[in-house]
Enzyme design. Structure first.
Site, PDB file in Angstrom:
ATOM      1  CD  GLU A  24      -2.096  -1.731   2.478  1.00 19.87           C
ATOM      2  OE1 GLU A  24      -1.355  -1.436   3.436  1.00 19.87           O
ATOM      3  OE2 GLU A  24      -2.840  -2.722   2.473  1.00 19.87           O
ATOM      4  CE1 TYR A  83       7.804   0.010  -3.096  1.00 18.69           C
ATOM      5  CE2 TYR A  83       6.040   1.594  -2.773  1.00 18.69           C
ATOM      6  CZ  TYR A  83       7.082   0.851  -2.273  1.00 18.69           C
ATOM      7  OH  TYR A  83       7.411   0.939  -0.938  1.00 18.69           O
TER       8      TYR A  83
HETATM    9  C1  LIG Z   1      10.403   5.865  -1.611  1.00 17.43           C
HETATM   10  C2  LIG Z   1      11.895   5.823  -1.205  1.00 17.43           C
HETATM   11  C3  LIG Z   1      12.132   4.607  -0.310  1.00 17.43           C
HETATM   12  C4  LIG Z   1      12.738   5.678  -2.487  1.00 17.43           C
HETATM   13  O1  LIG Z   1      14.085   5.451  -2.108  1.00 17.43           O
HETATM   14  P1  LIG Z   1      15.303   5.978  -2.988  1.00 17.43           P
HETATM   15  O2  LIG Z   1      16.542   5.400  -2.431  1.00 17.43           O
HETATM   16  O3  LIG Z   1      15.244   7.458  -3.128  1.00 17.43           O
HETATM   17  O4  LIG Z   1      14.952   5.321  -4.411  1.00 17.43           O
HETATM   18  P2  LIG Z   1      15.965   5.043  -5.599  1.00 17.43           P
HETATM   19  O5  LIG Z   1      17.049   6.075  -5.624  1.00 17.43           O
HETATM   20  O6  LIG Z   1      16.385   3.618  -5.558  1.00 17.43           O
HETATM   21  O7  LIG Z   1      15.022   5.286  -6.868  1.00 17.43           O
HETATM   22  C5  LIG Z   1      14.773   4.275  -7.826  1.00 17.43           C
HETATM   23  C6  LIG Z   1      13.775   4.814  -8.831  1.00 17.43           C
HETATM   24  O8  LIG Z   1      12.542   5.169  -8.205  1.00 17.43           O
HETATM   25  C7  LIG Z   1      11.996   6.351  -8.831  1.00 17.43           C
HETATM   26  N1  LIG Z   1      12.035   7.486  -7.895  1.00 17.43           N
HETATM   27  C8  LIG Z   1      12.569   7.497  -6.655  1.00 17.43           C
HETATM   28  N2  LIG Z   1      12.384   8.698  -6.057  1.00 17.43           N
HETATM   29  C9  LIG Z   1      11.723   9.459  -6.964  1.00 17.43           C
HETATM   30  C10 LIG Z   1      11.246  10.800  -6.954  1.00 17.43           C
HETATM   31  N3  LIG Z   1      11.422  11.600  -5.871  1.00 17.43           N
HETATM   32  N4  LIG Z   1      10.593  11.260  -8.043  1.00 17.43           N
HETATM   33  C11 LIG Z   1      10.400  10.472  -9.123  1.00 17.43           C
HETATM   34  N5  LIG Z   1      10.851   9.196  -9.212  1.00 17.43           N
HETATM   35  C12 LIG Z   1      11.490   8.690  -8.133  1.00 17.43           C
HETATM   36  C13 LIG Z   1      12.890   6.612 -10.024  1.00 17.43           C
HETATM   37  O9  LIG Z   1      12.395   5.829 -11.100  1.00 17.43           O
HETATM   38  C14 LIG Z   1      14.216   6.072  -9.521  1.00 17.43           C
HETATM   39  O10 LIG Z   1      15.119   5.761 -10.556  1.00 17.43           O
HETATM   40  P3  LIG Z   1      16.079   6.928 -11.144  1.00 17.43           P
HETATM   41  O11 LIG Z   1      16.674   7.661  -9.973  1.00 17.43           O
HETATM   42  O12 LIG Z   1      17.081   6.167 -11.939  1.00 17.43           O
HETATM   43  O13 LIG Z   1      15.181   7.809 -11.973  1.00 17.43           O
HETATM   44  C15 LIG Z   1      12.317   7.142  -0.493  1.00 17.43           C
HETATM   45  O14 LIG Z   1      11.879   8.229  -1.255  1.00 17.43           O
HETATM   46  C16 LIG Z   1      11.773   7.277   0.916  1.00 17.43           C
HETATM   47  O15 LIG Z   1      12.367   6.780   1.876  1.00 17.43           O
HETATM   48  N6  LIG Z   1      10.613   7.970   1.073  1.00 17.43           N
HETATM   49  C17 LIG Z   1      10.027   8.176   2.403  1.00 17.43           C
HETATM   50  C18 LIG Z   1       9.439   6.891   2.956  1.00 17.43           C
HETATM   51  C19 LIG Z   1       8.385   6.316   2.022  1.00 17.43           C
HETATM   52  O16 LIG Z   1       7.543   7.024   1.495  1.00 17.43           O
HETATM   53  N7  LIG Z   1       8.451   4.972   1.841  1.00 17.43           N
HETATM   54  C20 LIG Z   1       7.531   4.246   0.996  1.00 17.43           C
HETATM   55  C21 LIG Z   1       6.324   3.855   1.773  1.00 17.43           C
HETATM   56  S1  LIG Z   1       5.155   2.965   0.741  1.00 17.43           S
END
Ligand SMILES: CC(C)(COP(=O)(O)OP(=O)(O)OC[C@H]1O[C@@H](n2cnc3c(N)ncnc32)[C@H](O)[C@@H]1OP(=O)(O)O)[C@@H](O)C(=O)NCCC(=O)NCCS
Length: 151
Positions: free
Chosen positions: A109, A121
């Site tokens: 979710e 995702y």
């Molecule tokens: C969601 C989260 C875990 C992503 O972690 P991250 O380490 O930044 O993700 P990654 O760097 O591995 O990103 C992989 C891909 O996801 C997508 N992505 C990640 N962050 C993004 C953003 N802010 N905007 C658009 N696309 C994004 C992109 O496709 C990215 O690939 P790219 O950088 O080559 O374009 C992080 O933003 C986070 O901790 N958010 C707060 C907690 C949260 O919301 N968790 C999810 C609960 S369901």
């Protein structure tokens, strides 16, 4: 420097729990109590992984896997290390573990407004399955249920 080459992804241990809980509290408006994480270490269905840079926790993710189905429970990365591939690496490791456990479908979710998580995702092949209206009590935001079939 590509941080992905310098991090290690390991199973969460008791020693990781305080930092995991601190990051959870930073990222989410309704964090679990820390005792829930200690309980998860005893849960045979729970799979938790941490991303470490040296001794520093950069991120963590958790999944429950039961009878061929898995649910991604949580995933979070330190704000200053986001968009460096850490979340993707954690998700890859969780999905690898799901494969190993003969999981055929994975759900999760996510807040409809969580653009970063939805993009992550989606990039892994998750697709929207349903919307749960007013799912999050803090602001009444809808949850999007996403799913992935594993081949
Ligand atoms: C969601 C989260 C875990 C992503 O972690 P991250 O380490 O930044 O993700 P990654 O760097 O591995 O990103 C992989 C891909 O996801 C997508 N992505 C990640 N962050 C993004 C953003 N802010 N905007 C658009 N696309 C994004 C992109 O496709 C990215 O690939 P790219 O950088 O080559 O374009 C992080 O933003 C986070 O901790 N958010 C707060 C907690 C949260 O919301 N968790 C999810 C609960 S369901």
């Amino acid at each position: 420097m590509d941080i992905r080459e310098s991090i290690t992804i390991t199973p969460m241990t008791e020693e990781d729990v305080p930092a995991v809980h601190a990051l959870e509290s930073l990222c989410f408006t309704s964090p679990w109590d820390i005792t829930a994480y200690y309980r998860e270490l005893e849960n045979p269905s729970a799979v938790y992984r941490v991303a470490l840079y040296g001794e520093r926790l950069l991120g963590f993710g958790g999944m429950w896997a039961v009878d061929g189905e898995a649910h991604i429970v949580t995933l979070a990365v330190q704000p200053e290390f986001r968009r460096s591939g850490v979340g993707g690496k954690l998700l890859t490791v969780l999905l690898d573990e799901a494969h190993r456990l003969d999981v055929h479908s994975v759900t999760l979710e996510v807040r409809v407004g969580n653009v970063a998580a939805r993009a992550l995702y989606t990039s892994f092949g998750f697709t929207p399955l349903a919307t749960r209206r007013n799912y999050y009590p803090d602001n009444g935001e809808d949850a999007l249920v996403m799913g992935l079939l594993l081949g």
